[in-house]
Enzyme design. Structure first.
Site, PDB file in Angstrom:
ATOM      1  N   HIS A 373       0.816  -1.212   0.000  1.00 49.16           N
ATOM      2  CA  HIS A 373       0.000   0.000   0.000  1.00 49.16           C
ATOM      3  C   HIS A 373       0.849   1.262   0.000  1.00 49.16           C
ATOM      4  O   HIS A 373       0.556   2.223  -0.704  1.00 49.16           O
ATOM      5  CB  HIS A 373      -0.927  -0.020   1.217  1.00 49.16           C
ATOM      6  N   CYS A 686       7.512  -6.512 -24.930  1.00 49.25           N
ATOM      7  CA  CYS A 686       6.905  -5.911 -23.736  1.00 49.25           C
ATOM      8  C   CYS A 686       7.749  -5.991 -22.478  1.00 49.25           C
ATOM      9  O   CYS A 686       7.376  -5.407 -21.466  1.00 49.25           O
ATOM     10  CB  CYS A 686       5.556  -6.588 -23.432  1.00 49.25           C
TER      11      CYS A 686
END
Length: 759
Positions: A373, A686
């Site tokens: 977070h 990618c």
């Protein structure tokens, strides 16, 4: 003596022991004399033949400091390393151990000088303070005694009180002396994981608020419960005010994680454990710290980044609650340096917001993960952050000068003036380079000889998407749909997924977006969904293999993608495809969802494009069969390279052994590019190779004209493309690939230098 009405007799007994310990530790006599009395008192109360205290000395050595029951001559002579024996195991894991037959445990180690061979059972708990193990408290019995959970918890409470009593004692001064001397004032270099890129020089500010608990044993448990509940209410009110602030009240994952963090303040399990600790005889603040110690011990044993993020949130809440209980004020801004580098074991997302963002230069964490977070909030606020920096907590001192290299993951402590000056010059050069890069942002990505190279971004969170608008990218070449799954505590349903994908398409505003279906497994774990332990998870049950074995999961995601792209173009890519049959099976699931939407009369995308992620070398051998069946192919160079070399890219011993710029890798990619061109199918690279100018130059030389990369890599790669002539490069690559060399990196650097190609 009977317990008061409404109070469990066990709690009353625990409180009595705690009071006796408190009075004893405050009494007269030397530290050693008081410790000797402590072990005698605990042994009597718990009815154990042995009670021993081991304290941690410098160099991770546990020394027997006091005992009742073992041979007195063993005191200060019996020593063991952390993780050695059962006592060392308790210290290493920071978790209790209770064994009826201790000698049968594989970690049991016999120390003859103690005379402990006659004792069968053992119960031990870590002595912890502030998340740090100070020692181990052990009791032993001759018989095979099955210690209960209540007895373990009671001993943990005693150890917690003992830790507070020992803090500041001369005994702990002795044990810490070696560690303090080791830190010294010498420069040090530590390595970690880049959680958010950026460079910084600043002054170390350890995230340790100096919380000292002076009252551990409760005189009136009911009054302590009222204090605890009152502080909880004040903390919740303060969090609501913080969330209402304009600088965080925005859309995006960082807003979502802050709201999730606020929900933890109402977690019933967390509150119940604190209430139980108060009923066990602790003051409100001591109860909070006891639960914090348990939380930190669990964090040390958990590798799952998602679960660690939740535990870090609880630890942060514990700190906040202690401030409200003790009436402590936050550090005033004028007391903090203007160039803070925040140092912490871990942080909760709101804790980062406590600091003045204009003064905060970088954050270094001992733990942390890309999906934690606090990392998500740091990226939203553009604060450089390095995580998993082992040893930073013990090596750094407040006020140290710190260099944070958020490109390589290096942290330099107390650098010399010459190093500081050199890094400052490097930062200035980087800024001048960024200015030059910004100058090409609005210009086309076209080489000097007219070859167009499409530059796209890889995205996983909403906070990545502004780069699509501001950074000059042509679209999203890889949208990692698993990242929003990894920051939630449950599997998102179809409407939730639809909302996520719709926002991405809306933000793209007509630019192409390639959605990669759920790529979990390996090092990407969903905490609410387990696939079981695997010896080699990178090559195990992951990505499309999970989707095909759990088709309902994949179909729900495909359904959400169809809903989100109604009336627009939908590009779907399946990851980790190993053979054409897997690709066909995945396409069949998509077709079923398309037919379902038609049956319900729902609006479909205007165009649906389906592609495969080429990461498994076996699929490259089936390109003639795959290419007619797909609309595009993307190279996942990270996995492709590790599978080609059979070398785990996460293993530091192998990190530099193999080079992506080897003739083997580039020759393999060139073959793929040629076959894709023959079939007229777009091929995009990618992986990490696409985001480094030198590697991107090599990919272009192998025939790839579409590159998808981290958003911050767009400008330097575009600058390289605009300084490049492609045809001579291809001729050079063809020559270099005939070499038997381990790598052609140096040759490519010389090529770029000779032709003024900016890399």
């Amino acid at each position: 003596m009977s317990a008061p009405p409404g109070i469990d007799p066990g709690w009353a007994g625990s409180r009595r022991l705690l009071r006796l310990l408190r009075d004893l530790m405050k009494g007269k006599g030397s530290s050693q004399t008081r410790l000797d009395k402590v072990v005698d008192l605990i042994a009597q109360d718990i009815v154990a033949e042995v009670c021993s205290i081991y304290l941690l000395r410098s160099g991770d050595v546990l020394e027997l400091f006091a005992t009742k029951g073992l041979k007195p001559a063993a005191v200060h002579k019996t020593r063991m390393r952390v993780a050695q024996g059962l006592v060392g195991l308790i210290a290493a894991q920071a978790r209790p151990v209770a064994l009826a037959d201790a000698q049968s445990h594989p970690n049991f180690a016999y120390f003859p000088e103690t005379g402990e061979e006659v004792y069968q059972s053992l119960m031990g708990v870590p002595i912890m303070r502030g998340g740090r193990v100070l020692g181990v408290l052990v009791v032993q019995n001759r018989t095979q005694r099955n210690y209960t959970e209540e007895e373990v918890e009671a001993l943990e409470t005693v150890a917690m009180v003992l830790a507070e009593m020992l803090t500041g004692d001369s005994l702990l001064d002795v044990t810490a002396a070696g560690s303090a001397a080791a830190a010294g004032t010498m420069p040090a270099r530590l390595s970690g994981m880049v959680l958010n890129e950026g460079l910084a020089i600043g002054t170390a500010v350890p995230h340790q608020r100096g919380i000292v608990i002076t009252q551990v044993v409760a005189e009136d448990p009911e009054a302590e419960l009222r204090r605890l509940d009152g502080a909880l209410g004040k903390m919740r009110e303060a969090l609501d005010v913080m969330l209402a602030r304009s600088d965080v009240a925005r859309d995006g994952e960082h807003r979502e994680v802050l709201e999730t963090y606020r929900m933890f303040a109402d977690d019933r399990g967390w509150m119940r454990r604190m209430h139980d600790a108060v009923r066990g005889g602790l003051t409100a603040e001591a109860a909070v710290q006891k639960i914090q110690n348990e939380t930190r011990a669990r964090m040390a044993a958990i590798k799952d980044p998602y679960l660690r993020a939740r535990l870090a949130d609880l630890d942060d809440l514990g700190n906040r609650l202690l401030h409200h209980l003790l009436g402590l004020e936050e550090k005033r801004e004028e007391d903090l340096p203007n160039d803070m580098v925040l140092i912490a074991a871990d942080l909760g997302p709101a804790e980062l917001l406590d600091y003045d963002q204009s003064r905060l230069r970088a954050v270094v964490l001992e733990h942390g993960a890309p999906t934690s977070h606090v990392a998500i909030v740091a990226r939203a606020l553009q604060i450089p952050m390095i995580g998993r920096c082992g040893g930073i907590g013990t090596e750094v001192r407040e006020g140290d000068r710190v260099i944070v290299d958020g490109e390589t993951g290096q942290v330099l402590l107390r650098p010399s003036p010459a190093v500081l000056a050199g890094f400052a010059e490097s930062m200035a050069n980087k800024e001048r380079q960024r200015e030059a890069y910004r100058a090409v942002r609005g210009l086309p990505s076209v080489s000097r000889d007219g070859e167009a190279v499409s530059l796209l971004i890889n995205a996983g969170l909403m906070i990545d998407l502004p780069h699509l608008r501001d950074g000059g990218a042509e679209g999203i070449g890889l949208c990692r749909t698993e990242v929003p799954f990894m920051i939630r505590d449950s599997f998102p349903d179809v409407p939730t997924q639809t909302e996520i994908y719709s926002k991405i398409l809306d933000t793209a505003d007509g630019k192409p977006v390639v959605f990669r279906t759920l790529d979990v497994g390996g090092d990407k774990v969903l905490p609410y969904w387990r696939g079981g332990d695997e010896e080699n998870p990178a090559m195990g049950w992951r990505a499309i293999r999970i989707g095909l074995d759990r088709p309902a999961l994949l179909r729900r995601q495909l359904r959400a993608l169809l809903h989100a792209a109604a009336g627009r173009t939908l590009s779907v890519m399946f990851p980790m495809v190993s053979d054409v049959a897997e690709f066909e099976a995945a396409k069949d699931l998509l077709q079923r969802e398309i037919e379902r939407e038609k049956a319900f009369g729902d609006r479909l995308p205007a165009q649906i494009r389906v592609g495969a992620m080429l990461e498994v070398p076996a699929l490259a051998l089936q390109l003639p069969q795959l290419l007619p069946r797909c609309d595009f192919v993307s190279l996942g160079t990270n996995d492709l390279v590790q599978f080609l070399f059979a070398a785990d890219r996460g293993n530091p011993r192998l990190a530099r052994r193999y080079d992506a710029l080897s003739p083997a890798v580039l020759g393999f990619i060139r073959q793929i590019a040629r076959q894709a061109a023959e079939h007229g199918k777009p091929l995009t690279a990618c992986g990490e190779m696409a985001g480094h100018p030198l590697e991107a130059m090599a990919l272009i030389g192998c025939g790839i004209q579409r590159l998808s990369m981290a958003p911050q890599a767009i400008d330097p790669v575009k600058t390289m493309v605009r300084g490049l002539e492609v045809e001579p490069l291809r001729d050079c690559i063809n020559q270099l690939l005939t070499l038997p060399d381990h790598s052609i990196r140096e040759q490519l650097k010389s090529y770029a230098s000779d032709r003024d190609v900016p890399i």
